[in-house]
Motif scaffolding. Sequence first.
Motif, mmCIF file in Angstrom:
data_model
loop_
_atom_site.group_PDB
_atom_site.id
_atom_site.type_symbol
_atom_site.label_atom_id
_atom_site.label_comp_id
_atom_site.label_asym_id
_atom_site.label_seq_id
_atom_site.Cartn_x
_atom_site.Cartn_y
_atom_site.Cartn_z
ATOM 1 N N ALA A 139 0.828 -1.201 0.000
ATOM 2 C CA ALA A 139 0.000 0.000 0.000
ATOM 3 C C ALA A 139 0.865 1.255 0.000
ATOM 4 C CB ALA A 139 -0.938 -0.015 1.205
ATOM 5 N N VAL A 140 1.930 1.263 0.803
ATOM 6 C CA VAL A 140 2.844 2.399 0.814
ATOM 7 C C VAL A 140 3.480 2.580 -0.556
ATOM 8 C CG1 VAL A 140 5.022 3.260 1.760
ATOM 9 C CG2 VAL A 140 3.298 2.290 3.285
ATOM 10 N N ALA A 141 3.963 1.500 -1.150
ATOM 11 C CA ALA A 141 4.583 1.594 -2.473
ATOM 12 C C ALA A 141 3.616 2.152 -3.496
ATOM 13 C CB ALA A 141 5.097 0.209 -2.897
ATOM 14 N N ALA A 142 2.370 1.697 -3.436
ATOM 15 C CA ALA A 142 1.371 2.199 -4.388
ATOM 16 C C ALA A 142 1.125 3.686 -4.188
ATOM 17 C CB ALA A 142 0.066 1.417 -4.225
ATOM 18 N N SER A 143 1.181 4.158 -2.949
ATOM 19 C CA SER A 143 0.949 5.582 -2.708
ATOM 20 C C SER A 143 2.055 6.452 -3.299
ATOM 21 C CB SER A 143 0.813 5.850 -1.207
ATOM 22 O OG SER A 143 2.075 5.848 -0.551
ATOM 23 N N PHE A 144 3.253 5.884 -3.445
ATOM 24 C CA PHE A 144 4.358 6.588 -4.080
ATOM 25 C C PHE A 144 4.478 6.250 -5.581
ATOM 26 C CE2 PHE A 144 5.773 6.986 0.320
ATOM 27 C CZ PHE A 144 6.365 8.238 0.344
ATOM 28 N N ALA A 145 3.582 5.401 -6.069
ATOM 29 C CA ALA A 145 3.600 4.977 -7.473
ATOM 30 C C ALA A 145 4.918 4.314 -7.843
ATOM 31 C CB ALA A 145 3.311 6.158 -8.412
ATOM 32 N N VAL A 146 5.447 3.492 -6.915
ATOM 33 C CA VAL A 146 6.643 2.709 -7.218
ATOM 34 C C VAL A 146 6.325 1.235 -7.004
ATOM 35 C CG1 VAL A 146 8.175 4.577 -6.522
ATOM 36 C CG2 VAL A 146 7.566 2.815 -4.872
ATOM 37 N N ARG A 147 7.091 0.378 -7.645
ATOM 38 C CA ARG A 147 6.915 -1.060 -7.505
ATOM 39 C C ARG A 147 8.171 -1.653 -6.882
ATOM 40 N NH1 ARG A 147 3.502 -4.760 -9.622
ATOM 41 N NH2 ARG A 147 2.582 -3.183 -10.982
ATOM 42 N N LEU A 148 7.988 -2.341 -5.760
ATOM 43 C CA LEU A 148 9.110 -2.966 -5.079
ATOM 44 C C LEU A 148 9.215 -4.427 -5.485
ATOM 45 C CD1 LEU A 148 8.593 -1.550 -1.460
ATOM 46 C CD2 LEU A 148 10.118 -0.671 -3.243
ATOM 47 N N PRO A 149 10.398 -4.904 -5.842
ATOM 48 C CA PRO A 149 10.557 -6.326 -6.169
ATOM 49 C C PRO A 149 10.366 -7.189 -4.931
ATOM 50 C CG PRO A 149 12.695 -5.238 -6.127
ATOM 51 C CD PRO A 149 11.662 -4.152 -5.996
ATOM 52 N N PRO A 150 10.021 -8.469 -5.109
ATOM 53 C CA PRO A 150 9.754 -9.340 -3.957
ATOM 54 C C PRO A 150 10.893 -9.399 -2.955
ATOM 55 C CG PRO A 150 9.023 -10.393 -5.978
ATOM 56 C CD PRO A 150 9.757 -9.151 -6.388
ATOM 57 N N GLU A 151 12.136 -9.383 -3.421
ATOM 58 C CA GLU A 151 13.257 -9.477 -2.481
ATOM 59 C C GLU A 151 13.347 -8.234 -1.596
ATOM 60 O OE1 GLU A 151 14.938 -8.620 -6.677
ATOM 61 O OE2 GLU A 151 13.409 -9.889 -5.751
ATOM 62 N N THR A 152 12.985 -7.073 -2.127
ATOM 63 C CA THR A 152 12.974 -5.861 -1.312
ATOM 64 C C THR A 152 11.849 -5.912 -0.293
ATOM 65 O OG1 THR A 152 13.923 -4.561 -3.115
ATOM 66 C CG2 THR A 152 12.813 -3.347 -1.372
ATOM 67 N N VAL A 153 10.675 -6.352 -0.723
ATOM 68 C CA VAL A 153 9.552 -6.506 0.198
ATOM 69 C C VAL A 153 9.937 -7.469 1.326
ATOM 70 C CG1 VAL A 153 7.164 -7.294 0.431
ATOM 71 C CG2 VAL A 153 7.851 -5.987 -1.592
ATOM 72 N N ALA A 154 10.609 -8.560 0.976
ATOM 73 C CA ALA A 154 11.011 -9.547 1.983
ATOM 74 C C ALA A 154 11.978 -8.942 2.991
ATOM 75 C CB ALA A 154 11.645 -10.754 1.299
ATOM 76 N N ARG A 155 12.934 -8.160 2.530
ATOM 77 C CA ARG A 155 13.910 -7.555 3.454
ATOM 78 C C ARG A 155 13.223 -6.569 4.407
ATOM 79 N NH1 ARG A 155 17.352 -7.662 -1.227
ATOM 80 N NH2 ARG A 155 16.771 -5.524 -1.738
ATOM 81 N N ILE A 156 12.302 -5.785 3.882
ATOM 82 C CA ILE A 156 11.571 -4.853 4.743
ATOM 83 C C ILE A 156 10.754 -5.636 5.765
ATOM 84 C CG2 ILE A 156 9.760 -3.097 4.805
ATOM 85 C CD1 ILE A 156 10.720 -2.188 2.041
ATOM 86 N N ALA A 157 10.107 -6.704 5.320
ATOM 87 C CA ALA A 157 9.279 -7.504 6.228
ATOM 88 C C ALA A 157 10.109 -8.095 7.363
ATOM 89 C CB ALA A 157 8.569 -8.608 5.448
ATOM 90 N N VAL A 158 11.296 -8.608 7.060
ATOM 91 C CA VAL A 158 12.153 -9.180 8.108
ATOM 92 C C VAL A 158 12.629 -8.102 9.074
ATOM 93 C CG1 VAL A 158 14.405 -10.249 8.514
ATOM 94 C CG2 VAL A 158 12.859 -11.227 6.835
ATOM 95 N N ARG A 159 12.924 -6.927 8.558
ATOM 96 C CA ARG A 159 13.316 -5.827 9.446
ATOM 97 C C ARG A 159 12.169 -5.461 10.387
ATOM 98 N NH1 ARG A 159 15.581 -0.801 6.313
ATOM 99 N NH2 ARG A 159 15.698 -0.059 8.493
#
Length: 348
Positions: free
Chosen positions: A139-159
């Motif tokens: 949802a945050v990425a969509a609000s900035f109109a950017v697309r995060l690759p799955p590996e980036t999403v995974a790293r943020i989730a683990v953090r």
Amino acid sequence: MTGPAGSVDRTGRPGGGPRPTRLPGPAGVGHATGHHGEILQGVFLDADGRPCRGLVTLPLPDAGSAAAFVRRPGSPATGLDVVPADRHKARRAAAIAVRACAGLAGERPCGGRLWLRGSTPVGIGMGSSTSDVIAAIRAVAASFAVRLPPETVARIAVRAERACDPLMRDDTAALFDSRRALVLEEFGRPLPAAVVLSCVTGGGRPVDTLALPTPPRREAPAFEELRAALRRAVRDADLALLGQVSTESARRNQRLLPKPELATLERVADRTGAVGVQVAHSGNVAGLLFAPDPPDLSDRLRRAVAQLTAYGLPVGRIFDISAGRQTWCTTTSPTRWADRTWSGSTTD
């Protein structure tokens, strides 16, 4: 505002999405599915030969979390709140995602408000927190109109939550290191088609996933054999072999999270023609795996439901992982498949 394709409605089923009454400012919505525990979990060797945790989850396509995020450009980045207010992991994930996405979009980080809604029971091994976290990041990425690759999403989730399930990945099965946000092996195809009869063990009591012990390194060779068998099962769409891997993995994890009901699950599976049993290795949800095409499938399922109920194992639902649809459902479980709705106003 209706949600995009792939979002969820107010019960968590595909097709709807968060519908705030007003979304002022730059806004985005996101969705993430849940899962039904693991097909395989244990200690494996990474590309450098080091032992590490790894798991392969069983997808649950009709449950998950939806999120809506509204930015407040010009506000302090610390001014980020979430509804419901107890979703602390999702809030941390959103704050990290704001910084990452603002940098990609060439904007300054700012505050905002995040709304969450989920349909996955909490604490029984179905990825409810990871589902919330990933929906928030998207949802945050969509609000900035950017697309995060799955590996980036995974790293943020683990953090945000120290360990996460691989719910940011779509379609194909993978062996995933949940503590390092690392794919240990990509199997290249989805799991074989199956019908899953879901039930709850342990009275549905919550499990502290992070407190569970790690399998000892000496067990890595046995789990590597299961990994190879799962690789063949996925490659050949061999459901019988998948059932063997899942059952053996459940047995091996008894030392880490004992399930007194496992013998009963195996007994009912044998009596009703299931190909195996499947459990949440870090929770209390469990299931029987059935081939989707026998002409007497409905009879097998009815007998399995009756036997599980007679043994005091509450039945939750039956779903088809190949079609991505729920095929039958009951509400006999004390752990209902309830919508974890947001509360409060959605106006900013």
